[in-house]
Write an enzyme that holds these catalytic residues in place. Structure first.
Site, short mmCIF file in Angstrom:
data_model
loop_
_atom_site.label_atom_id
_atom_site.label_comp_id
_atom_site.label_asym_id
_atom_site.label_seq_id
_atom_site.Cartn_x
_atom_site.Cartn_y
_atom_site.Cartn_z
N LYS A 142 1.03 4.13 -2.95
CA LYS A 142 0.70 5.46 -2.68
C LYS A 142 2.00 6.36 -3.00
O LYS A 142 1.65 7.69 -3.29
CB LYS A 142 0.31 5.51 -1.15
N TYR A 168 0.83 -1.15 0.09
CA TYR A 168 0.02 0.06 -0.08
C TYR A 168 0.86 1.30 -0.08
O TYR A 168 0.81 2.17 -0.78
CB TYR A 168 -0.88 -0.02 1.12
#
Length: 259
Positions: A159, A155
């Site tokens: 990002k 993640y």
């Protein structure tokens, strides 16, 4: 002489991914209240209508990881609304996972949802905006891009990629299309409540200089700014909406009255 209200989005056409709950839903309601026409997309429709200011958001079903479906969805949204002025790339998220044992399938899905999907939607939106009067794209990111936590490897990497993608697209698509990024911090939503502890987030809140977690309307307000005329010279920016971040661990260790 009439004075233009920069918060008036009457006549503007807005598309919001992941717009049926949490940040996306509140952002949709905020733009509706400001006079805009809004389309939200997600894999499944909200159980209750998304409405404000006497207007209701349109809904389109899509998995943003499917590039072909995304292109069709963006075209359908623009055709139904009569154009496209603003894209809010909000769809994203991930459960925690141990990087040492996580499956490649999981990693592929998380990167696709948080990085590839936003690119697919932005690319399709840009193609329309470049042919019209231009527009604004806002990518909703995370503090994980700057300060990863255990269990967030895929993640956080995605990002971080979204942040750099924002800066790259801002260079390529200006001057007609502005592309900006919001770094969100801890946000109190129903979906995130379980990660803040049994005390309802009280201990976590003590680590935040501003003294509270964000609520979705904090992010929605930043979206309104980046989508409108007040930010007409803002391009490729990363706006931190995280209340000042978090106190460093070494500071908390020597100031027990805070932690």
């Amino acid at each position: 002489m009439a004075v233009h209200n920069p918060a008036d989005f009457t006549g503007k056409k807005i598309l919001i991914t992941g717009g049926t709950k949490g940040i996306g839903r509140v952002t949709a309601e905020t733009f509706l209240a400001a006079g805009a026409e809004v389309t939200v997309c997600a894999r499944s429709e909200s159980e209750s209508p998304i409405e404000s200011g006497g207007r209701r958001a349109h809904f389109l079903s899509v998995d943003v990881r499917d590039a072909d479906a995304v292109k069709e969805m963006v075209g359908t949204a623009a055709a139904a609304m009569g154009g496209l002025d603003v894209l809010i790339n909000n769809a994203g998220g991930s459960p925690d996972a141990d990087a040492a044992t996580v499956s490649t399938r999981f990693v592929d899905k998380i990167v696709a949802l948080n990085l590839l999907g936003p690119f697919y939607v932005a690319q399709a939106a840009n193609a329309i905006m470049q042919q019209e009067a231009g527009g604004a794209i806002v990518n909703i990111g995370s503090v994980s891009a700057h300060d990863p936590q255990p269990g967030t490897a895929a993640y956080s990497a995605a990002k971080a990629g979204l942040l750099m993608l924002t800066k790259a697209l801002a260079l390529e698509w200006a001057p007609k299309v502005r592309v900006n990024h919001i770094t969100t911090g801890l946000i109190r939503t129903e979906a995130a409540a379980s990660v803040y502890g049994e005390d309802g987030g009280a201990a976590v809140t003590r680590t935040l200089p501003i003294g509270r977690m964000a609520v979705p309307s904090d992010i929605a307000g930043a979206c309104l700014f980046l989508a409108g005329s007040l930010s007409s010279y803002v391009n490729g920016a990363d706006i931190a909406v995280h209340g000042g971040g978090e106190y460093p661990a070494r500071y908390l260790a020597t100031h027990p009255e805070i932690g």
